[in-house]
Design a protein around this motif. Structure first.
Motif, PDB file in Angstrom:
ATOM      1  N   GLU A   1       0.831  -1.206   0.000  1.00 46.50           N
ATOM      2  CA  GLU A   1       0.000   0.000   0.000  1.00 46.50           C
ATOM      3  C   GLU A   1       0.864   1.254   0.000  1.00 46.50           C
ATOM      4  N   LYS A   2       2.047   1.185   0.631  1.00 48.14           N
ATOM      5  CA  LYS A   2       2.920   2.353   0.722  1.00 48.14           C
ATOM      6  C   LYS A   2       3.771   2.559  -0.526  1.00 48.14           C
ATOM      7  N   VAL A   3       4.251   1.491  -1.151  1.00 47.79           N
ATOM      8  CA  VAL A   3       5.296   1.669  -2.168  1.00 47.79           C
ATOM      9  C   VAL A   3       4.905   1.219  -3.569  1.00 47.79           C
ATOM     10  N   ALA A   4       3.878   0.399  -3.723  1.00 50.44           N
ATOM     11  CA  ALA A   4       3.553  -0.129  -5.048  1.00 50.44           C
ATOM     12  C   ALA A   4       2.882   0.936  -5.915  1.00 50.44           C
ATOM     13  N   SER A   5       3.037   0.795  -7.222  1.00 48.57           N
ATOM     14  CA  SER A   5       2.336   1.673  -8.159  1.00 48.57           C
ATOM     15  C   SER A   5       0.850   1.307  -8.179  1.00 48.57           C
ATOM     16  N   ALA A   6       0.038   2.167  -8.796  1.00 50.47           N
ATOM     17  CA  ALA A   6      -1.400   1.902  -8.858  1.00 50.47           C
ATOM     18  C   ALA A   6      -1.684   0.576  -9.557  1.00 50.47           C
ATOM     19  N   ALA A   7      -0.971   0.324 -10.655  1.00 49.66           N
ATOM     20  CA  ALA A   7      -1.180  -0.927 -11.396  1.00 49.66           C
ATOM     21  C   ALA A   7      -0.734  -2.124 -10.567  1.00 49.66           C
ATOM     22  N   GLN A   8       0.382  -1.980  -9.850  1.00 51.24           N
ATOM     23  CA  GLN A   8       0.863  -3.077  -9.016  1.00 51.24           C
ATOM     24  C   GLN A   8      -0.091  -3.353  -7.856  1.00 51.24           C
ATOM     25  N   LYS A   9      -0.662  -2.309  -7.286  1.00 53.61           N
ATOM     26  CA  LYS A   9      -1.626  -2.509  -6.203  1.00 53.61           C
ATOM     27  C   LYS A   9      -2.835  -3.291  -6.692  1.00 53.61           C
ATOM     28  N   GLU A  10      -3.310  -2.953  -7.877  1.00 52.28           N
ATOM     29  CA  GLU A  10      -4.489  -3.643  -8.405  1.00 52.28           C
ATOM     30  C   GLU A  10      -4.193  -5.120  -8.657  1.00 52.28           C
ATOM     31  N   ARG A  11      -2.994  -5.408  -9.173  1.00 51.49           N
ATOM     32  CA  ARG A  11      -2.665  -6.792  -9.512  1.00 51.49           C
ATOM     33  C   ARG A  11      -2.217  -7.607  -8.308  1.00 51.49           C
ATOM     34  N   TRP A  12      -1.353  -7.032  -7.482  1.00 54.78           N
ATOM     35  CA  TRP A  12      -0.688  -7.818  -6.446  1.00 54.78           C
ATOM     36  C   TRP A  12      -1.281  -7.626  -5.052  1.00 54.78           C
ATOM     37  N   LEU A  13      -1.736  -6.408  -4.733  1.00 54.84           N
ATOM     38  CA  LEU A  13      -2.216  -6.117  -3.384  1.00 54.84           C
ATOM     39  C   LEU A  13      -3.694  -6.454  -3.200  1.00 54.84           C
ATOM     40  N   GLN A  14      -4.527  -5.986  -4.126  1.00 49.16           N
ATOM     41  CA  GLN A  14      -5.965  -6.099  -3.908  1.00 49.16           C
ATOM     42  C   GLN A  14      -6.438  -7.534  -3.676  1.00 49.16           C
ATOM     43  N   PRO A  15      -5.921  -8.526  -4.399  1.00 48.44           N
ATOM     44  CA  PRO A  15      -6.365  -9.900  -4.113  1.00 48.44           C
ATOM     45  C   PRO A  15      -6.030 -10.370  -2.689  1.00 48.44           C
ATOM     46  N   ILE A  16      -4.937  -9.860  -2.106  1.00 44.57           N
ATOM     47  CA  ILE A  16      -4.604 -10.213  -0.716  1.00 44.57           C
ATOM     48  C   ILE A  16      -5.608  -9.563   0.222  1.00 44.57           C
ATOM     49  N   VAL A  17      -5.902  -8.293  -0.022  1.00 46.83           N
ATOM     50  CA  VAL A  17      -6.877  -7.578   0.794  1.00 46.83           C
ATOM     51  C   VAL A  17      -8.233  -8.272   0.725  1.00 46.83           C
ATOM     52  N   ASP A  18      -8.610  -8.713  -0.453  1.00 42.67           N
ATOM     53  CA  ASP A  18      -9.912  -9.352  -0.646  1.00 42.67           C
ATOM     54  C   ASP A  18      -9.964 -10.770  -0.084  1.00 42.67           C
ATOM     55  N   GLY A  19      -8.817 -11.302   0.354  1.00 43.88           N
ATOM     56  CA  GLY A  19      -8.788 -12.659   0.891  1.00 43.88           C
ATOM     57  C   GLY A  19      -8.814 -13.734  -0.169  1.00 43.88           C
ATOM     58  N   LYS A  20      -8.551 -13.365  -1.420  1.00 41.31           N
ATOM     59  CA  LYS A  20      -8.574 -14.343  -2.506  1.00 41.31           C
ATOM     60  C   LYS A  20      -7.272 -15.124  -2.602  1.00 41.31           C
ATOM     61  N   VAL A  21      -6.161 -14.524  -2.177  1.00 44.46           N
ATOM     62  CA  VAL A  21      -4.860 -15.187  -2.210  1.00 44.46           C
ATOM     63  C   VAL A  21      -4.121 -14.887  -0.912  1.00 44.46           C
ATOM     64  N   ARG A  22      -3.089 -15.680  -0.638  1.00 44.59           N
ATOM     65  CA  ARG A  22      -2.155 -15.412   0.459  1.00 44.59           C
ATOM     66  C   ARG A  22      -0.823 -14.973  -0.153  1.00 44.59           C
ATOM     67  N   SER A  23       0.041 -14.421   0.683  1.00 43.51           N
ATOM     68  CA  SER A  23       1.308 -13.881   0.181  1.00 43.51           C
ATOM     69  C   SER A  23       2.463 -14.307   1.060  1.00 43.51           C
ATOM     70  N   SER A  24       3.676 -14.018   0.589  1.00 42.43           N
ATOM     71  CA  SER A  24       4.883 -14.385   1.319  1.00 42.43           C
ATOM     72  C   SER A  24       5.967 -13.364   1.023  1.00 42.43           C
ATOM     73  N   PHE A  25       6.940 -13.262   1.932  1.00 43.45           N
ATOM     74  CA  PHE A  25       8.042 -12.315   1.811  1.00 43.45           C
ATOM     75  C   PHE A  25       9.340 -13.112   1.824  1.00 43.45           C
ATOM     76  N   ALA A  26      10.015 -13.179   0.685  1.00 41.31           N
ATOM     77  CA  ALA A  26      11.184 -14.055   0.529  1.00 41.31           C
ATOM     78  C   ALA A  26      12.470 -13.249   0.631  1.00 41.31           C
ATOM     79  N   MET A  27      13.097 -13.292   1.805  1.00 41.85           N
ATOM     80  CA  MET A  27      14.347 -12.559   2.013  1.00 41.85           C
ATOM     81  C   MET A  27      15.421 -13.426   2.658  1.00 41.85           C
ATOM     82  N   THR A  28      15.098 -14.167   3.715  1.00 41.52           N
ATOM     83  CA  THR A  28      16.098 -14.889   4.501  1.00 41.52           C
ATOM     84  C   THR A  28      16.721 -16.037   3.710  1.00 41.52           C
TER      85      THR A  28
END
Length: 399
Positions: free
Chosen positions: A107-134
């Motif tokens: 929500e803070k850093v993604a572009s509008a298009a990225q929010k629609e594709r990647w963020l909104q489905p997580i907010v809607d509960g349609k998909v889960r997500s992960s953060f791959a760093m370690t």
């Protein structure tokens, strides 16, 4: 620094407490409520999520225009504490890690298009997500500068090779945030990308067994072997990967603290109920001085943790980074959770050690708190560096 909740914050806190009491606590004693990894079973979860959404308790951390409730971080602190009075709570309200932190950073850093594709489905509960760093040694853990996974640019794509491990939620995630090395620059050498689970060129090697109950999707080892990511799926600028992790991890560490305080309070709630009715040698346990000392010390520790957490939340609400405040809360609350549940088990005796209460679940879960999002020792090193640099200003008042 007035920590009195707004009328909005108090309303959400009360409603979440009522939901947890009415809908969740009773389910914890039913073996049928759990999946094979000791989390809430998926069909049950989906029905409860529908109820939470219908009652306007969905995604407290997201703006209203995105389908959330638009709460401030200090309001979230009180509500997250209430929701994790149940071990099932956070995921029901779509406020569990790692989705919680991923949604906030996108929500803070993604572009509008990225929010629609990647963020909104997580907010809607349609998909889960992960953060791959370690990464496994000798790659990056608490020190991102040691990162070995590389993303090489080839035209309009990035080709990723490397290994990640202990990636929370990866087993069921559809949307991934990946941090990879794009140059050898000490400060601007990392970049952030989004990829989908169906993209070719990567695999889940294994779901790593752990001592405690797992988040949904477990903690996995990932191998990247030529994963191709279009440049349009890059988050922020090339070289801003470290910046993105800093933006994400501050609030994410604090929301961990909020939730852990709920588990700590629940532990004392279970112990308090037991010692109030259990008698030995003609006296209720709650009347014994030694028991009172244990409960009093644990209660005091929880309140200290709450104040540190709320202070850090207030700082973030003022627009500050609150790095010191978050680190102090993270160290204190992680240790307080372990102390509270250990005390509760001791007071409940064999019953606390058994699966007749939720204490043994919380105890095993609590041990990871001093490790995730930076081990306690790493945060203490950060605090020490700040103290040596700032001197008496380390303890300044105000924002």
């Amino acid at each position: 620094m007035d920590f009195t909740l707004s009328s909005q914050g108090e309303s959400y806190r009360r409603r979440i407490r009522e939901f947890v009491e009415a809908e969740l606590i009773g389910l914890e004693s039913d073996p049928g409520s759990y999946d094979e990894h000791e989390n809430i079973a998926e069909p049950l979860l989906q029905s409860l999520r529908a109820k939470a959404r219908a009652q306007g308790l969905w995604c407290l951390q997201m703006p209203r225009e995105r389908g959330g409730q638009g709460l401030r971080i200090s309001e979230m602190a009180a509500c997250y504490e209430e929701m994790n009075r149940s071990i099932f709570g956070p995921v029901v309200f779509n406020s569990a890690a790692p989705d919680d932190g991923n949604m906030m950073v996108l929500e803070k850093v993604a572009s509008a298009a990225q929010k629609e594709r990647w963020l909104q489905p997580i907010v809607d509960g349609k998909v889960r997500s992960s953060f791959a760093m370690t990464e496994p040694a000798p790659g990056s853990g608490s020190d991102p500068s040691m990162m070995l996974t590389r993303a090489e640019r080839q035209g309009k794509e990035w080709v990723v090779n490397g290994t990640k491990h202990f990636i929370t939620g990866a087993g069921i995630a559809a949307h991934f945030i990946l941090i990879a090395r794009t140059s050898d620059d000490s400060r601007k050498g990392l970049s952030a990308f989004m990829f989908h689970r169906d993209d070719p060129g990567w695999e889940i090697v294994r779901r790593i067994p752990i001592m405690g109950p797992e988040e949904h999707g477990g903690h996995c080892e990932l191998r990247f072997d030529g994963l191709r990511i279009p440049d349009e799926n890059r988050l922020m600028e090339v070289g801003d990967g470290l910046k993105l992790t800093q933006i994400r991890l501050g609030p994410a560490r604090l929301t961990h603290c909020m939730r852990w305080l709920g588990l700590a309070k629940r532990s004392l709630e279970i112990a308090g109920e037991y010692v109030s009715r259990r008698e030995s040698f003609g006296q209720r346990l709650a009347e014994r001085e030694g028991v009172q000392w244990l409960l009093g010390e644990a209660a005091m520790g929880i309140q200290v943790g709450r104040l540190l957490t709320m202070h850090a939340a207030w700082q973030l609400d003022q627009g500050n980074y609150a790095r010191k405040e978050v680190s102090m809360a993270k160290v204190t609350v992680s240790e307080t959770l372990h102390k509270a549940v250990d005390t509760a088990i001791q007071l409940c005796g064999a019953r606390g050690y058994s699966k007749d209460t939720r204490l043994e679940w919380i105890y095993r879960y609590a041990r990871q708190a001093r490790l995730v999002d930076g081990a306690s020792e790493v945060h203490k090193m950060v605090l020490s560096r700040n103290l040596l640099a700032e001197g008496n200003d380390f303890w300044h008042w105000g924002s």
